[in-house]
Design an enzyme around this catalytic site. Structure first.
Site, PDB file in Angstrom:
ATOM      1  N   ASP A  31       9.291  20.959  29.493  1.00 36.65           N
ATOM      2  CA  ASP A  31       9.677  21.734  28.313  1.00 36.65           C
ATOM      3  C   ASP A  31       9.731  20.795  27.114  1.00 36.65           C
ATOM      4  O   ASP A  31      10.097  19.625  27.269  1.00 36.65           O
ATOM      5  CB  ASP A  31      11.065  22.367  28.563  1.00 36.65           C
ATOM      6  CG  ASP A  31      11.329  23.579  27.686  1.00 36.65           C
ATOM      7  OD1 ASP A  31      11.336  23.420  26.453  1.00 36.65           O
ATOM      8  OD2 ASP A  31      11.525  24.682  28.231  1.00 36.65           O
ATOM      9  N   TYR A 144       2.080  36.742  18.976  1.00 38.32           N
ATOM     10  CA  TYR A 144       2.623  36.707  20.350  1.00 38.32           C
ATOM     11  C   TYR A 144       1.760  37.565  21.270  1.00 38.32           C
ATOM     12  O   TYR A 144       1.295  37.106  22.314  1.00 38.32           O
ATOM     13  CB  TYR A 144       4.065  37.217  20.323  1.00 38.32           C
ATOM     14  CG  TYR A 144       4.765  37.208  21.653  1.00 38.32           C
ATOM     15  CD1 TYR A 144       5.083  36.009  22.291  1.00 38.32           C
ATOM     16  CD2 TYR A 144       5.155  38.398  22.265  1.00 38.32           C
ATOM     17  CE1 TYR A 144       5.759  36.001  23.511  1.00 38.32           C
ATOM     18  CE2 TYR A 144       5.840  38.398  23.481  1.00 38.32           C
ATOM     19  CZ  TYR A 144       6.140  37.202  24.102  1.00 38.32           C
ATOM     20  OH  TYR A 144       6.816  37.203  25.303  1.00 38.32           O
TER      21      TYR A 144
HETATM   22  P1  NAD Z   1      12.835  31.025  25.956  1.00 40.85           P
HETATM   23  O1  NAD Z   1      12.510  30.783  24.519  1.00 40.85           O
HETATM   24  O2  NAD Z   1      14.261  30.941  26.369  1.00 40.85           O
HETATM   25  O3  NAD Z   1      12.016  30.025  26.880  1.00 40.85           O
HETATM   26  C1  NAD Z   1      10.741  29.541  26.539  1.00 40.85           C
HETATM   27  C2  NAD Z   1      10.706  28.038  26.803  1.00 40.85           C
HETATM   28  O4  NAD Z   1       9.396  27.519  26.505  1.00 40.85           O
HETATM   29  C3  NAD Z   1      11.696  27.276  25.910  1.00 40.85           C
HETATM   30  O5  NAD Z   1      12.504  26.443  26.705  1.00 40.85           O
HETATM   31  C4  NAD Z   1      10.788  26.457  24.981  1.00 40.85           C
HETATM   32  O6  NAD Z   1      11.374  25.246  24.572  1.00 40.85           O
HETATM   33  C5  NAD Z   1       9.551  26.263  25.855  1.00 40.85           C
HETATM   34  N1  NAD Z   1       8.337  25.969  25.103  1.00 40.85           N
HETATM   35  C6  NAD Z   1       7.820  26.644  24.043  1.00 40.85           C
HETATM   36  N2  NAD Z   1       6.686  26.066  23.621  1.00 40.85           N
HETATM   37  C7  NAD Z   1       6.482  24.990  24.453  1.00 40.85           C
HETATM   38  C8  NAD Z   1       5.467  23.988  24.534  1.00 40.85           C
HETATM   39  N3  NAD Z   1       4.439  23.958  23.681  1.00 40.85           N
HETATM   40  N4  NAD Z   1       5.559  23.036  25.489  1.00 40.85           N
HETATM   41  C9  NAD Z   1       6.603  23.041  26.367  1.00 40.85           C
HETATM   42  N5  NAD Z   1       7.589  23.967  26.342  1.00 40.85           N
HETATM   43  C10 NAD Z   1       7.518  24.934  25.393  1.00 40.85           C
HETATM   44  O7  NAD Z   1      12.226  32.443  26.336  1.00 40.85           O
HETATM   45  P2  NAD Z   1      12.326  33.291  27.698  1.00 40.85           P
HETATM   46  O8  NAD Z   1      12.905  34.598  27.377  1.00 40.85           O
HETATM   47  O9  NAD Z   1      12.918  32.482  28.781  1.00 40.85           O
HETATM   48  O10 NAD Z   1      10.779  33.528  28.003  1.00 40.85           O
HETATM   49  C11 NAD Z   1      10.081  32.744  28.943  1.00 40.85           C
HETATM   50  C12 NAD Z   1       8.675  33.290  29.156  1.00 40.85           C
HETATM   51  O11 NAD Z   1       8.750  34.630  29.637  1.00 40.85           O
HETATM   52  C13 NAD Z   1       7.840  33.328  27.879  1.00 40.85           C
HETATM   53  O12 NAD Z   1       6.516  32.967  28.203  1.00 40.85           O
HETATM   54  C14 NAD Z   1       7.911  34.777  27.452  1.00 40.85           C
HETATM   55  O13 NAD Z   1       6.776  35.159  26.732  1.00 40.85           O
HETATM   56  C15 NAD Z   1       7.996  35.491  28.789  1.00 40.85           C
HETATM   57  N6  NAD Z   1       8.650  36.811  28.651  1.00 40.85           N
HETATM   58  C16 NAD Z   1      10.010  36.910  28.530  1.00 40.85           C
HETATM   59  C17 NAD Z   1      10.596  38.170  28.404  1.00 40.85           C
HETATM   60  C18 NAD Z   1      12.095  38.350  28.317  1.00 40.85           C
HETATM   61  O14 NAD Z   1      12.557  39.501  28.250  1.00 40.85           O
HETATM   62  N7  NAD Z   1      12.906  37.313  28.329  1.00 40.85           N
HETATM   63  C19 NAD Z   1       9.784  39.311  28.366  1.00 40.85           C
HETATM   64  C20 NAD Z   1       8.411  39.162  28.451  1.00 40.85           C
HETATM   65  C21 NAD Z   1       7.855  37.903  28.621  1.00 40.85           C
END
Ligand code: NAD
Length: 316
Positions: A31, A144
């Site tokens: 991360d 996105y």
């Molecule tokens: P979040 O923002 O808490 O987690 C995303 C993580 O990715 C963060 O820790 C961030 O620091 C890391 N990150 C971003 N860009 C990066 C890079 N270039 N290199 C390394 N790390 C990087 O969000 P989340 O809710 O935990 O979502 C996680 C995944 O699940 C995402 O891909 C999101 O699109 C997908 N998602 C989540 C939901 C939801 O309801 N939470 C719904 C649909 C999809």
């Protein structure tokens, strides 16, 4: 078994890391802390756990064998991806490319965290996996939605052209402890407002619908997909649909807040409805959510109240 979780210091990624460790796997969490927080994983003191601070849009080098890659790195809340449009597009495209390259090199199973946002503002309801979606590519949310659509396309290309074992999970709104207080998503925003005694904000008239899944259900569904042999996308989410207005009333009942509800203008391209058809997950994976929304909300409420107390104590 050894797994790499990109985005592992985020909300979902940190829960996944813990789940995989509990299954006896070695876990590498990668991360760059763009929208994640080291405090999400700081409590994991396990000999099988390794954190690497790395931006996955750059070449990923990892020593040793790898059985699974779960690619979760990406800004995920509208506030984040509207503030970080280029990083969002880069991590969905370049980041997915780099993670797939590693999967090919290591002969690992690759799982992409896709999203219900690939359906855009849907014209089919509830959303089934064979629906192609209604996305505005040049609207503010396009950064996105289109990044994830590209990520799905390149994942299928690596599967078909290079024979990489791939999985695509289309995640619907998920909530639980470790969501950021100010990430702008409905659940943490309304819970925070209720705890602070502030008005609960509703965008539009509140008739738009959402379906919320508790994080432990989601993680179980993802694990079942990961260890299955299904390369086509699978929806994972809770089909219990409600309007945002009904949801605000539920938050009021659960938290006991006397906060009033206030209405603000609807953001551009906000989806009017959102509900997963989970027949595929039921049939292929034998999965369906088991945590009632009220129970999940209570757990998240307790966690957020603790978090707010902790933050205000350390500030004073
Ligand atoms: P979040 O923002 O808490 O987690 C995303 C993580 O990715 C963060 O820790 C961030 O620091 C890391 N990150 C971003 N860009 C990066 C890079 N270039 N290199 C390394 N790390 C990087 O969000 P989340 O809710 O935990 O979502 C996680 C995944 O699940 C995402 O891909 C999101 O699109 C997908 N998602 C989540 C939901 C939801 O309801 N939470 C719904 C649909 C999809």
């Amino acid at each position: 078994m050894r797994a790499l979780v990109t985005g592992g210091a985020g909300f979902l990624g940190s829960h996944l890391c813990e789940y995989l460790l509990a299954k006896g796997m070695k876990v590498v969490c990668m991360d760059n802390l763009l929208t994640g927080d080291i405090s999400n994983i700081a409590h994991i003191h396990h000999e099988n756990f390794l954190f690497i601070n790395h931006d996955v849009t750059n070449y990923i080098y990892l020593d040793g064998e790898l059985d699974f890659i779960l690619h979760f790195a990406s800004p995920a809340s509208p506030i984040d991806y509207l503030e970080l449009p280029i990083q969002t597009l880069k991590v969905g495209s370049l980041g997915t490319h780099k993670a797939l390259g590693l999967a090919k090199e290591k002969n690992a199973v690759f799982l992409l965290a896709s999203t219900s946002e690939v359906y855009g503002d849907p014209l089919i309801h509830p959303q089934k996996e064979d629906y192609w979606g209604n996305v505005n590519p040049i609207g503010p949310r396009g950064v996105y939605d289109e990044a994830k659509r590209f990520a799905e396309a390149i994942t299928m290309a690596y599967h078909r052209f290079h024979g990489v074992e791939t999985r695509i999970v289309r995640i619907f709104n998920t909530f639980g402890p470790r969501m950021r207080l100010h990430d702008g998503r409905v659940v943490p925003t309304m819970l925070r407002q209720a705890i602070m005694g502030e008005p609960l904000t509703i965008f539009g008239d509140g008739s738009q619908t959402r379906s919320f899944c508790y994080v432990s259900d989601l993680v179980e569904g993802i694990y079942r997909l990961l260890t299955s042999n299904h390369s086509d996308p699978v929806n994972i989410g809770n089909p219990r649909e409600m309007s945002i207005l009904q949801f605000a009333e539920k938050i009021k009942a659960i938290t006991g807040t006397s906060s009033e509800i206030v209405f603000e203008p609807l953001p551009v391209d906000d989806p009017k409805v959102r509900q997963p058809d989970i027949s595929k997950a039921k049939t292929l994976l034998g999965w369906e959510p088991v945590v009632p929304m009220e129970e999940g909300l209570k757990k998240t409420f307790e966690w957020m109240a603790q978090r707010i107390k902790h933050l205000s104590q350390s500030a004073s």
